[in-house]
Motif scaffolding. Structure first.
Motif, short mmCIF file in Angstrom:
data_model
loop_
_atom_site.label_atom_id
_atom_site.label_comp_id
_atom_site.label_asym_id
_atom_site.label_seq_id
_atom_site.Cartn_x
_atom_site.Cartn_y
_atom_site.Cartn_z
N ILE A 1 0.98 -1.23 -0.03
CA ILE A 1 0.15 0.07 -0.03
C ILE A 1 0.78 1.25 -0.14
N THR A 2 0.73 2.13 -1.14
CA THR A 2 1.44 3.39 -1.14
C THR A 2 0.64 4.19 -0.25
N GLY A 3 1.25 5.41 0.40
CA GLY A 3 0.63 6.42 0.97
C GLY A 3 -0.15 5.79 2.17
N ALA A 4 0.32 4.96 2.79
CA ALA A 4 -0.20 4.08 4.00
C ALA A 4 -0.55 5.00 5.28
N SER A 5 0.30 6.24 5.24
CA SER A 5 0.11 7.21 6.33
C SER A 5 -0.92 8.12 5.98
N GLY A 6 -1.85 8.18 5.21
CA GLY A 6 -2.56 9.28 4.80
C GLY A 6 -4.06 8.87 5.37
N LEU A 7 -4.86 9.63 4.95
CA LEU A 7 -6.49 9.49 5.37
C LEU A 7 -6.83 8.02 4.85
N LEU A 8 -6.73 7.85 3.55
CA LEU A 8 -7.44 6.51 3.06
C LEU A 8 -6.18 5.48 3.51
N GLY A 9 -5.24 5.75 3.30
CA GLY A 9 -4.08 4.58 3.17
C GLY A 9 -4.20 4.02 4.78
N ARG A 10 -4.07 4.90 5.83
CA ARG A 10 -4.27 4.28 7.17
C ARG A 10 -5.47 3.19 7.23
N SER A 11 -6.53 3.61 6.88
CA SER A 11 -7.76 2.53 7.16
C SER A 11 -7.59 1.24 6.12
N VAL A 12 -7.15 1.52 4.95
CA VAL A 12 -6.65 0.43 4.08
C VAL A 12 -5.85 -0.50 4.92
N PHE A 13 -4.58 -0.18 5.21
CA PHE A 13 -3.57 -0.86 5.82
C PHE A 13 -4.22 -1.45 7.30
N LYS A 14 -5.07 -0.63 7.97
CA LYS A 14 -5.56 -1.49 8.96
C LYS A 14 -6.59 -2.65 8.85
N GLN A 15 -7.21 -2.34 7.81
CA GLN A 15 -8.39 -3.49 7.46
C GLN A 15 -7.63 -4.52 7.00
N LEU A 16 -6.75 -4.28 5.82
CA LEU A 16 -6.22 -5.48 5.25
C LEU A 16 -5.24 -6.50 6.30
N SER A 17 -4.69 -5.42 7.14
CA SER A 17 -3.73 -6.32 8.00
C SER A 17 -4.20 -7.08 8.95
N ASN A 18 -5.57 -6.65 9.39
CA ASN A 18 -6.40 -7.52 10.15
C ASN A 18 -6.83 -8.79 9.68
N ASN A 19 -6.68 -9.08 8.26
CA ASN A 19 -7.08 -10.34 7.85
C ASN A 19 -6.13 -11.19 7.35
N SER B 1 -6.18 12.30 12.71
CA SER B 1 -5.52 12.71 13.86
C SER B 1 -5.83 14.20 14.16
N TYR B 2 -6.29 15.15 13.15
CA TYR B 2 -6.73 16.35 13.60
C TYR B 2 -7.78 16.68 12.46
N LEU B 3 -8.80 17.36 13.06
CA LEU B 3 -10.04 17.51 12.39
C LEU B 3 -10.01 18.11 10.72
N GLU B 4 -8.79 18.93 10.61
CA GLU B 4 -8.91 19.36 9.34
C GLU B 4 -7.94 18.67 8.16
N GLU B 5 -7.96 17.33 8.63
CA GLU B 5 -7.19 16.29 7.70
C GLU B 5 -8.25 15.83 6.86
N SER B 6 -9.65 16.17 6.98
CA SER B 6 -10.60 15.82 6.14
C SER B 6 -11.57 17.01 6.09
N GLY B 7 -12.10 17.77 4.79
CA GLY B 7 -12.94 18.69 4.74
C GLY B 7 -14.46 18.55 5.52
N ILE B 8 -14.54 17.21 5.70
CA ILE B 8 -15.70 16.84 6.41
C ILE B 8 -15.50 17.01 7.65
N THR B 9 -14.65 16.25 8.38
CA THR B 9 -14.51 16.42 9.71
C THR B 9 -14.25 17.86 10.36
#
Length: 295
Positions: free
Chosen positions: A5-23, A162-170
């Protein structure tokens, strides 16, 4: 299945890394650049030799390319940097993946469309209205011409931050908590989409790949709730039990960088395979904002 996974420290990459690592079915390795840490390999995607060496060393079967410049305003302000990451590095990565018979999954955007004729099917003609959309479209084209790869288009993303401004939604939670008069866009129709759900979708796709289903070309995923930024702020206010009386609506497009009106994505190519999400938007928002509400 070995997955990189590239960009595994980013908003999407973190969740993808976590989800797949748990499988336990998957062996997952993540890369990052400026935020590489203990569990992530530092990799400069603009360094072709380094990318090739890493791929030859790791030998992944699938590479999920989450790394990108995803902010339209930053893309417009720094077009060369954005093009380097979204297009040039992507093209190099796709070529190197083909050399080792790895399939690249390229994360793209609904902004490849101009927003005038939704909903958009994967094979509808793109017509991006800003540089960000043009760069992501060029990335798609580079990927699809350089091997047996596939594209996943996504809309406006949010999730664990990690901080609210990481996504325009949060970030809208901070707007609500400040209680200062503010005007929010009430013109562009958006489809907030959870990165945790996207990670689950990718997991479902990879499990189907293991069972012999071939993924190729372009796929799309999206949350189901249509709303403007103004309407989303009211949804968050209700979820978090906050007042939204200080927020007013701007019903005319007023952006420093052009935005499309409504880029609703038709996700039937995935749902027809049995791919599905699990939670409604308010529940997703509540889970991701809960810790910030308590602070």
């Amino acid at each position: 299945m070995k997955i990189l996974i590239t960009g595994a420290s980013g908003l999407l990459g973190r969740s993808v890394f976590k989800q797949l690592s748990n499988n336990p079915t998957f062996s997952v390795i993540g890369t990052a650049f400026s935020r590489a840490g203990e569990n992530l390999i530092r990799l400069d995607l603009s360094d072709s030799s380094a990318v090739k060496a890493s791929l030859n060393d790791i030998r992944p079967e699938v590479v999920i390319h989450c790394a990108a410049e995803r902010w339209p305003d930053r893309c417009a302000d720094n077009p060369d940097t954005a093009w380097q990451l979204n297009v040039s590095s992507t093209e190099l990565l796709s070529k190197h993946c083909s050399e080792i018979n790895a399939q690249l999954v390229y994360i793209s955007t609904d902004y490849v469309f101009d927003g005038t004729a939704p909903p958009y099917a994967p094979d509808d003609t793109p017509n991006p209205v800003n540089f960000y959309g043009r760069s992501k479209l060029a990335g798609e084209e580079a990927v699809l011409k350089n091997g047996n790869h596939w594209v996943l288009r996504l809309p406006w993303l949010f999730g664990p931050v990690s901080y609210l401004e990481e996504s325009g939604i949060t970030a809208l939670l901070e707007t609500l908590r400040e209680q200062k008069p503010v005007t929010l866009d009430h013109w562009a129709i958006r489809f907030p989409t959870s990165v945790e759900e996207v990670a689950e979708v990718l997991e479902q796709c990879l499990l189907k790949t293991q069972r012999g289903i071939q993924f190729e070309g372009i796929y799309q995923w999206s949350g189901d709730t249509a709303c403007t930024r103004f309407e989303l702020a009211h949804i968050i206010a209700k979820v978090c039990e906050l007042s939204a009386e200080h927020i007013s609506a701007d019903s005319k497009p007023d952006f420093s960088v052009p935005r499309p009106y409504n880029c609703q994505l038709d996700k039937s190519r995935l749902t027809n395979l049995g791919i599905k999400g699990t939670e409604p938007l308010p529940q997703q928002l509540a889970r991701n904002l809960k810790s910030f509400i308590q602070n």
